[in-house]
Enzyme design. Sequence first.
Site, PDB file in Angstrom:
ATOM      1  N   ASP A 429      29.668  34.872  44.892  1.00 51.69           N
ATOM      2  CA  ASP A 429      29.727  36.136  45.556  1.00 51.69           C
ATOM      3  C   ASP A 429      30.872  37.073  45.296  1.00 51.69           C
ATOM      4  O   ASP A 429      31.980  36.588  45.126  1.00 51.69           O
ATOM      5  CB  ASP A 429      30.045  35.786  47.209  1.00 51.69           C
ATOM      6  CG  ASP A 429      29.957  36.810  48.210  1.00 51.69           C
ATOM      7  OD1 ASP A 429      30.041  38.104  47.847  1.00 51.69           O
ATOM      8  OD2 ASP A 429      29.824  36.569  49.175  1.00 51.69           O
ATOM      9  N   HIS A 430      30.561  38.184  44.765  1.00 44.64           N
ATOM     10  CA  HIS A 430      31.536  39.070  44.095  1.00 44.64           C
ATOM     11  C   HIS A 430      32.568  39.643  45.028  1.00 44.64           C
ATOM     12  O   HIS A 430      33.626  40.317  44.648  1.00 44.64           O
ATOM     13  CB  HIS A 430      31.052  40.107  43.287  1.00 44.64           C
ATOM     14  CG  HIS A 430      31.706  40.638  42.026  1.00 44.64           C
ATOM     15  ND1 HIS A 430      32.905  40.236  41.730  1.00 44.64           N
ATOM     16  CD2 HIS A 430      31.106  41.086  40.847  1.00 44.64           C
ATOM     17  CE1 HIS A 430      33.145  40.801  40.541  1.00 44.64           C
ATOM     18  NE2 HIS A 430      32.231  41.381  40.095  1.00 44.64           N
ATOM     19  N   ARG A 431      32.127  39.581  46.317  1.00 48.83           N
ATOM     20  CA  ARG A 431      33.223  40.184  47.291  1.00 48.83           C
ATOM     21  C   ARG A 431      34.262  39.151  47.406  1.00 48.83           C
ATOM     22  O   ARG A 431      35.507  39.581  47.642  1.00 48.83           O
ATOM     23  CB  ARG A 431      32.441  40.208  48.715  1.00 48.83           C
ATOM     24  CG  ARG A 431      31.318  41.097  48.784  1.00 48.83           C
ATOM     25  CD  ARG A 431      30.722  40.820  50.376  1.00 48.83           C
ATOM     26  NE  ARG A 431      30.103  39.462  50.534  1.00 48.83           N
ATOM     27  CZ  ARG A 431      29.521  39.148  51.526  1.00 48.83           C
ATOM     28  NH1 ARG A 431      29.404  39.991  52.656  1.00 48.83           N
ATOM     29  NH2 ARG A 431      29.016  37.897  51.593  1.00 48.83           N
ATOM     30  N   VAL A 433      35.154  36.601  44.795  1.00 52.24           N
ATOM     31  CA  VAL A 433      35.421  36.055  43.606  1.00 52.24           C
ATOM     32  C   VAL A 433      35.329  37.273  42.639  1.00 52.24           C
ATOM     33  O   VAL A 433      34.090  37.789  42.377  1.00 52.24           O
ATOM     34  CB  VAL A 433      34.458  34.809  43.092  1.00 52.24           C
ATOM     35  CG1 VAL A 433      34.936  34.229  41.935  1.00 52.24           C
ATOM     36  CG2 VAL A 433      34.642  33.869  44.193  1.00 52.24           C
TER      37      VAL A 433
END
Length: 459
Positions: A429-431, A433
């Site tokens: 999850d780019h939010r 990581v």
Amino acid sequence: MIAEFRLPDLGEGLTEAEVVQWLVAPGDSVALNQTLAEVETAKAVVELPSPYEGTVSTLHADAGETVAVGAPLIAFDIEGDDPPAAPSGDEQESSAEKAQPNLVGYGAAPTSSGRPARRARRRSAAPVASVADTAVLEAAPHDATPSVAVEPVLERPRSTPPVRAYAKRRGVDLVLVAAEVGDRVITRADVDAYAERIGAEPSRPAGAPERETTPISGTLPRAEGRPRETRIPIRGVRKHTAAAMVQSAFTAPHVTVFHTVDVTATMEMLARLRDDRALAEHRIGPLAVVAKAVCLALRRAPGLNARWDEESGEIVEYGFVDLGIAAATERGLIVPMIRDAERMNLVELSAAIRALAETARAGKTSPAELAGGTFSLSNIGVFGVDAGTPILPPGQSGILAVGAVRRQPREYRGEIALRQVMTLSLSFDHRLVDGAEGATFLKDVADILEDPGRAMLLS
């Protein structure tokens, strides 16, 4: 007196369940806590015990129907003017000393504190079959002649829920199969052997919607007898999985990174462990080593062991690892958990993974074992696949797909040599990581697999 039993809350906030099969029929006498039916929730197959002792009056749903929690499921004719009510959640909290909760939160209090013993299975020695047994035999195909005499069975045949559902689809009565195989657990192979002998065809559960098919026409090549179109109702685990995957895909911005690892040293270590008499029975495999490497690498990547709490506006980081292991079953994809995996050594992780897989294949995974999870593994290598882009389970920020181990020529110490390699696919999850943390985590896992001795520095 007629007493209604409504579908109870089976846990985890589930709102409905599908009746897989009834184990009783109107007119049957039932005992307290006798299994009434098998129902399938979005997470597991659950056996429902009876909260009453009496006679079955009405079944409010057929096999294959979906019933909402709180809706009438079955009615009993019981003795007396005032039926004993099945305990509710509030009653259980206020009178825990009167009833010991069972799987679905109701049932009789235990009569002793000793270890429960399995009740001996009994067969009647009476020469005349009961009315129920006679009905079973009359319903069987007329050309079916059991190889042994059929004795009336006083308890339902021993089998797992998936096997019972499979037998119903094949149109096979397990009572007749049990008469042939004896007093042991019936398997799918037993059902197939019996069905092949009597020429049984698959049948749909009573009350289940028929699959709509459209006959093929024209000159398109196809397999003999295969329909052009088959419609399958979306329900149970597949329905739940689809909703969860859509939710995850459209709420968490996914990023996937790949890394191909030389796992020759790990495979050589596993070979030595298999040759060790003290460890041979544990059958430690590559997935257990990957699981251990993940638990160690998560120490330096807290964002991958966390969740995004939209309502509170916070990132929740966990100080433990509840490791999910994706398992493909006949009912669909499920992800049961290994609780506190970071506390386990390699042998314990291997045993936990094996037990988890066996339970999932038997259809016995409980809703509690599917709840939660902080990070997940998907072993796509067992299907011969090298890499993929796994979708995050809802509420998690990382999932690692483990590819197949293959022998490939690679540069090794200045020369070309055949080495054993594996591709790792990490989705996150780019939010929570960023790319650097995701890449660092993947490299840490790879370093341990390339040189298992490095785990000694991190343990």
